[in-house]
Design a protein around this motif. Sequence first.
Motif, PDB file in Angstrom:
ATOM      1  N   VAL A 175      -4.578  13.051 -10.095  1.00 49.58           N
ATOM      2  CA  VAL A 175      -3.656  12.888  -8.964  1.00 49.58           C
ATOM      3  C   VAL A 175      -2.296  13.486  -9.311  1.00 49.58           C
ATOM      4  N   ILE A 176      -1.831  13.186 -10.544  1.00 45.04           N
ATOM      5  CA  ILE A 176      -0.510  13.664 -10.968  1.00 45.04           C
ATOM      6  C   ILE A 176      -0.499  15.190 -11.069  1.00 45.04           C
ATOM      7  N   ASN A 177      -1.578  15.749 -11.633  1.00 42.39           N
ATOM      8  CA  ASN A 177      -1.653  17.213 -11.741  1.00 42.39           C
ATOM      9  C   ASN A 177      -1.646  17.879 -10.367  1.00 42.39           C
ATOM     10  N   ASP A 196       0.860  -1.190   0.000  1.00 45.60           N
ATOM     11  CA  ASP A 196       0.000   0.000   0.000  1.00 45.60           C
ATOM     12  C   ASP A 196       0.894   1.237   0.000  1.00 45.60           C
ATOM     13  N   PHE A 197       1.156   1.780  -1.193  1.00 44.84           N
ATOM     14  CA  PHE A 197       2.032   2.944  -1.325  1.00 44.84           C
ATOM     15  C   PHE A 197       1.469   4.142  -0.565  1.00 44.84           C
ATOM     16  N   ASN A 198       0.168   4.355  -0.689  1.00 46.60           N
ATOM     17  CA  ASN A 198      -0.444   5.529  -0.043  1.00 46.60           C
ATOM     18  C   ASN A 198      -0.264   5.480   1.472  1.00 46.60           C
ATOM     19  N   VAL A 216       5.255   2.946 -13.050  1.00 49.25           N
ATOM     20  CA  VAL A 216       5.343   4.174 -12.252  1.00 49.25           C
ATOM     21  C   VAL A 216       5.196   5.387 -13.157  1.00 49.25           C
ATOM     22  N   VAL A 217       4.704   6.487 -12.568  1.00 42.38           N
ATOM     23  CA  VAL A 217       4.573   7.742 -13.305  1.00 42.38           C
ATOM     24  C   VAL A 217       5.573   8.745 -12.742  1.00 42.38           C
ATOM     25  N   ASP A 218       6.370   9.350 -13.624  1.00 43.60           N
ATOM     26  CA  ASP A 218       7.288  10.427 -13.254  1.00 43.60           C
ATOM     27  C   ASP A 218       6.457  11.715 -13.222  1.00 43.60           C
ATOM     28  N   VAL A 219       6.176  12.202 -12.008  1.00 40.53           N
ATOM     29  CA  VAL A 219       5.280  13.362 -11.847  1.00 40.53           C
ATOM     30  C   VAL A 219       5.871  14.600 -12.498  1.00 40.53           C
ATOM     31  N   VAL A 264       7.071  10.357  -7.663  1.00 40.19           N
ATOM     32  CA  VAL A 264       6.669   9.178  -8.434  1.00 40.19           C
ATOM     33  C   VAL A 264       5.330   8.666  -7.901  1.00 40.19           C
ATOM     34  N   VAL A 265       4.463   8.249  -8.806  1.00 42.53           N
ATOM     35  CA  VAL A 265       3.181   7.647  -8.416  1.00 42.53           C
ATOM     36  C   VAL A 265       3.122   6.253  -9.031  1.00 42.53           C
ATOM     37  N   PRO A 266       2.815   5.218  -8.234  1.00 40.16           N
ATOM     38  CA  PRO A 266       2.752   3.866  -8.808  1.00 40.16           C
ATOM     39  C   PRO A 266       1.468   3.643  -9.621  1.00 40.16           C
TER      40      PRO A 266
END
Length: 689
Positions: A202-204, A141-143, A174-177, A161-163
């Motif tokens: 979420v990324i924004n 659970d990353f969050n 993963v997303v590079d924010v 980074v967001v998984p």
Amino acid sequence: MSYSPHSIRNICLLGHGGNGKTTLVESFLHMTGAIARMGKTTDGSTVCDYDPEEIKRQISISAAVAPVEYNGCKINVLDAPGNFDFAGEVAECLSVADAGVLVCAAKGGLSVGTERAWRLLDERKMPRIVYISKMDEDNIDFNSAFDTLRECFGKSVAPLVVPIWDENKKVTGVVDVLHKRAFEPAGNKRKEIPIPADKVDVINEIYDQLMESVAETSEEFMEKFFGGEAFTYAEIMQGLRAGVKDCSMVPVVCGSALNGLGTLMLLDIIVDLLPDPLEGVPPTGVNKDGEREEFITSQGAVPAAFVFKTVADQYGKFSFIKVLSGDITSDMTLVNATTGQMEKLGRLYIMKGKKSEEVKELLCGDIGAIGKMDKVKTGDTLCDARKFIKLDPIPFAEPNFSRAIAPKTRGQEDKIAAGLGRLNEEDPTFTVVNNAETHQMVVTTAGDIQMDVLVNKLKSRFNVEVELSEPRVAYREKIRKSVSKQGRHKKQTGGSGQFGDVWIRFEPCESESLEFCEEVVGGAVPKNFFPAVEKGLREACVHGVLAGYPMVNLKATLYDGSYHPVDSSEIAFKTAAQLAYKAALPEASPVLLEPVGELKVTVPDNYMGDVLGDLNKRRGRVMDMQPIGGGQQVITAEAPMAELMTYAIDLRAMTQSRGSFTLHFVRYEECPGPAQEKAIAAAKAMAEE
């Protein structure tokens, strides 16, 4: 290939044991093509865990260096052990690192190792990144992990980074924010994929928060931000670097070292955001005039290097150094600021785990090793005589877990001493003392695992098997009332005999050593026998009458006696004095004195009750309690040393390894009845053995 200081990053991997630091180094090396396949800690094939003890235990014991070349940058990765018995290795790494990477697991909550590592970085005001590892495991659970970090360490913690996870909650990418790009692992590369629609908002949101952090780094950026202008990429990187450098921002990255998820993104952030050696926190030391000063790392200055680690094994002796200024070449002569001796440098090496690659020079900011520097020790500064500086020693914690060490086969004491001396070159965090009073060699380490490693290394490297036991306590004895006794030694053997006769008054006094006086009148004992009487008493005082421990606080007054003009001799009066001693002291209310130590225990507030209760059981007296911030208290107490033999292990168990302590002898005190009986019984049993 040579790298300028601007293209070097010196980072230390920190965190709890088992969180995947060594595997992350393998991932760095594999993803950058330095190794063809990743090693595993379980089969002992990793670059950084190469010592036989590390392979056997499947934990890191010694710090290791692994240089990683990536995007025109050289990253010297210092892999530090997570087990607290080897905290000295962490201190060595932090003495030369310019930033830390905290590796914490995605599940299991915030570990004590992460808390301690954060505190160490705080003490040094060192920039850091948090890497949440093992994202490939089930039920992570990353969050939750990120929220725990924020709760413990504050709002400076910021995700970069967001998984991405699938319908089974399995992390797939993963997303590079910062760059708003998504990736998934593909062998030892990464493959770009579209950003999932449910992640866009979420990324924004996180991106906007990062822009706020950038705005807070300068007034110019703040005006631009509130004016509605977008930052350029260069401005974003400038702001983020500034935030990371002053520790107002701590980037959080996540990934899995096993499948390479997020590894290259972590390397990107290390290169882009962490300081180079010229920007790191400058070390401090003492110049030739004895004045304290900061040592500014400089490429064009005269050469200087700091020795932060020593390895002396079957591969030879290597002194690991960080070049602090100028460039170092082999055969160069520098002064050792610790000893004042001139040292001609041996061959230079770049180390990768146990493998060494010889190089002609080491440039400013780089980390390497010098071979066969027999007189150079960990913590030494090698510098040019024109710019003398002795840098502060590495702040090792005091060891406090002691055991008496003896060979299983008699006559191998010298072999043990030589072996421990060699091991102490590599690991200066343990101490060895030959206690003349208890006739024991006592080794003091940080804990039982470090002790066990030393025992195994003595066997494997130096072919000597040893036994450990609890160290004997150095008790004392004293009397509490005055008693007078006669000591008469008379022996006729045909021819000249032996005759000595004394009356001595024994009484308590303040002096630790024997206080000898004489009040003889009328020449009852000739003056030339006074020294013999004193000598006999001093020899007798080595062994008390209760349990054979040294007698202290004793005043002996020779006030009467008699002699024989022919048979009296020095040996006769010496024997007579000892007979008086043995007759008088059992009647003089003798008592055992026990050594008492001052204990300073640092513990989190929520363990105070357990620690205080335990101190009471150990006959401890709490003298003071002081809050020191960060939810911690320092308890100052006094307790008998005999009750603290296992305190290092017991405190660790009581506080889940969050507590620490120092212990120093302060004085001797009268031993209470039950404790005295126990000590006397133990002494008698030992004498019988």
